[in-house]
Design a protein around this motif. Structure first.
Motif, short mmCIF file in Angstrom:
data_model
loop_
_atom_site.label_atom_id
_atom_site.label_comp_id
_atom_site.label_asym_id
_atom_site.label_seq_id
_atom_site.Cartn_x
_atom_site.Cartn_y
_atom_site.Cartn_z
N VAL A 17 36.71 45.21 33.34
CA VAL A 17 36.63 46.31 34.29
C VAL A 17 35.96 45.87 35.58
N THR A 54 35.53 42.78 36.76
CA THR A 54 36.34 41.78 37.46
C THR A 54 37.49 42.44 38.21
N GLY A 55 38.22 43.32 37.52
CA GLY A 55 39.34 43.99 38.17
C GLY A 55 38.91 44.86 39.33
N PHE A 56 37.83 45.60 39.13
CA PHE A 56 37.35 46.51 40.19
C PHE A 56 36.88 45.73 41.41
N LEU A 91 44.92 46.26 37.94
CA LEU A 91 44.86 47.59 37.33
C LEU A 91 45.03 47.51 35.82
N ILE A 121 41.82 46.34 34.29
CA ILE A 121 40.84 47.44 34.19
C ILE A 121 41.19 48.35 33.02
N TYR A 122 42.47 48.69 32.86
CA TYR A 122 42.89 49.58 31.78
C TYR A 122 42.60 48.96 30.41
N GLY A 182 40.36 46.77 29.78
CA GLY A 182 38.91 46.79 29.61
C GLY A 182 38.40 48.13 29.14
N VAL A 183 38.94 49.22 29.72
CA VAL A 183 38.53 50.57 29.30
C VAL A 183 38.92 50.81 27.84
#
Length: 529
Positions: free
Chosen positions: A235, A237-239, A298, A301-302, A304-305
């Motif tokens: 999350v 890293t992506g953000f 994206l 991030i998804y 990671g969530v």
């Protein structure tokens, strides 16, 4: 136009069913009734079937609570067609189980980690504990057991429905409240209980299972902690990558805050894109590049969530659509870049030469047209400032720094070579572009006037263009630079004349041509002494 709905009562439960589905269900129940009406215990069997039908309808999430034709057909595929109940007693049971095709699933009802061992045990008709022991033993052999388990966990589906469990256990299927096989097919419509043909695990097996469950819980905790750490890193890293990408390429931060800082020279692809590709495709390159870069971030991030909160979602369709869009974008971007990249397939150079038969003893090399007079908007430096490009936004003009090299001519003449190089789709195309590069110089007496930059013709695109001025002067000629021409000379020859240039910075602007090349003036007097 929707069919009208009908209210029915099944096993004391009220349902709404559309007219088409009602006709199929009515015919199905009539056939069931005809087969069991005159059989001993048939009434109870029919009641069991109706109860099972009601359970299935309750488990189905039909639109607006109305049973549809698809719901009825799905129910029939689970329970079976009326002709499947054409036997009685042991004959019916033998027919039912002989037609079952055994398949391997993960067993969620007997799971320590993922239910893989229980599923294999059901498929092989042995106690799962022995499978678990084998996996543990093979894990000590270079982790083979662990990797095989993970692969099976991913590959094997979970047996969550009654149909899956029938396929998993096959002849190990048992009806609720009974340790024997059902005496009628209808008995199988009660809440099912499954077991292997083995009547129970041994005491040692049970003890092992309890140990494995305890170990499994500890491993599960460690795995969850690990997944949470990995998920948080995904999350973040992506953000951070998305924010950085947007800030740099859209808001151009920190460019607006650091352009006046010494030694800072930022390069923005969107600023330069219109100078090197067809303006019609430049916006598409930016859009497709944005999709190709942002979509994986994206997805990161998804994932990671999902790792952090460990939730399940029906995201297969959305993931597939996203993957298709990303692949199409990569393919389109690759095709556009390939088509534009053909313009740089070949390189060619031209050389023009002026000769002064008798060179002056002192040669003054001074600048004529300077970069500082351009009032350019952006500067791009490539390869440690050895190649500089200056952009003017208003008229989209592009100027490039020229290079200067000085060598021994071997005679008394002064030769001025202007070498131009460019790229194109073919050698002739590259040659034509090189010949079109615009560079000016002039010589008057003992002074050579050089432009600090060259440019490309109006309407042309940048094509790895390069202009170099090579001077060939006689041995003993003293060379005088101004600040700009000395910088043109040093930038191109910094590896060769680094130590001389550092001394020159102290104020000595006199260089002399020796048989070993150009050296600063003081070296000549040291050699004479």
């Amino acid at each position: 136009m929707m069919d009208k709905t009908i209210k029915i009562n099944l096993a004391g439960n009220l349902f709404q069913i559309d007219e088409g589905a009602y006709r199929i269900l009515r015919n199905y129940l009539q056939e069931i009734d005809a087969r069991f009406r005159n059989v001993q215990g048939g009434a109870e069997t029919i009641e069991d079937i109706e109860s099972r039908i009601a359970e299935i309808f309750q488990s189905q999430n039909s639109l607006a609570g109305v049973i549809s034709k698809e719901n009825v057909e799905a129910m029939i595929s689970i329970i079976g067609k009326p002709e499947d109940f054409d036997f009685t007693g042991e004959e019916r049971e033998a027919h039912h189980y002989s037609t079952q095709r055994k398949r391997m699933y993960r067993d969620p009802s007997d799971t320590i980690i993922g239910g893989v061992c229980a599923g294999i045990g059901a498929y092989l008709n042995i106690e799962p504990v022995w499978i678990r022991i084998l996996f543990i033993l093979f894990t000590f052999f270079f982790g083979i057991g662990f990797f095989v388990y993970v692969a099976l966990w991913i590959a094997l589906p979970s047996a969550r429905s009654d149909a899956h469990k029938r396929e998993m256990y096959a002849d190990g299927y048992r009806s609720a409240g009974s340790g024997s096989r059902p005496t009628s097919s209808a008995a199988s419509f009660n809440a099912p209980v499954y077991s292997n043909s083995n009547t129970g695990a041994s005491g040692i097996g049970n003890a092992f299972n309890e140990v494995f469950r305890a170990i499994g819980k500890v491993c599960y905790i460690f795995v969850r902690i690990f997944l949470i750490i990995v998920g948080v890193s995904f999350v973040l890293t992506g953000f951070i990558a998305i924010v950085s990408f947007v800030m740099v390429f859209f808001f151009r931060y920190p460019g607006y805050f650091s352009t006046e800082s010494y030694g800072v020279n930022l390069f923005y692809l969107p600023d330069f894109l219109n100078y090197i590709v067809n303006p019609a495709v430049a916006p598409w390159i930016l859009i497709l590049s944005f999709i190709v870069i942002i979509m994986p971030l994206l997805a990161l991030i998804y994932w990671g969530v999902k790792m952090i909160f460990w939730f399940k979602a029906k995201d297969g369709v959305f993931g597939l659509i996203g993957l298709v869009i990303w692949v199409i974008s990569v393919a389109a971007l690759s095709m556009i870049l390939f088509n534009e990249g053909i313009s740089f397939a070949e390189t060619a150079k031209t050389v023009s030469q002026d000769i002064v038969t008798r060179a002056p003893d002192n040669l003054y090399i001074v600048s004529d047209h300077k970069v500082s007079d351009l009032h350019y908007d952006k500067e791009i430096s490539v390869a440690d400032e050895d190649y500089n490009i200056y952009l003017i936004d208003n008229n989209k003009d592009l100027y490039i720094g020229a290079r200067l090299a000085i060598e021994n001519s071997g005679d008394n003449s002064l030769k001025i070579d202007v070498r131009k190089r460019s790229a194109g789709r073919s050698k002739p195309d590259a040659m034509k572009k090189a010949e079109g590069l615009l560079y000016n110089y002039k010589i008057s007496g003992d002074t050579l006037y050089l432009d600090e930059y060259f440019t490309i013709p109006a309407g042309s695109k940048w094509a790895l263009d390069n202009v170099g001025i090579n001077l060939f002067i006689p041995e003993g000629t003293v060379v005088h630079f101004d600040n700009i021409t000395e910088n043109m000379f040093y930038q191109y020859n910094n590896d060769k004349y680094d130590s001389d240039y550092e001394n020159l910075k102290e104020g000595d602007k006199y260089w002399v041509m020796t048989e070993n090349g150009l050296r600063k003036e003081s070296d000549r007097f040291e050699k004479i002494k």
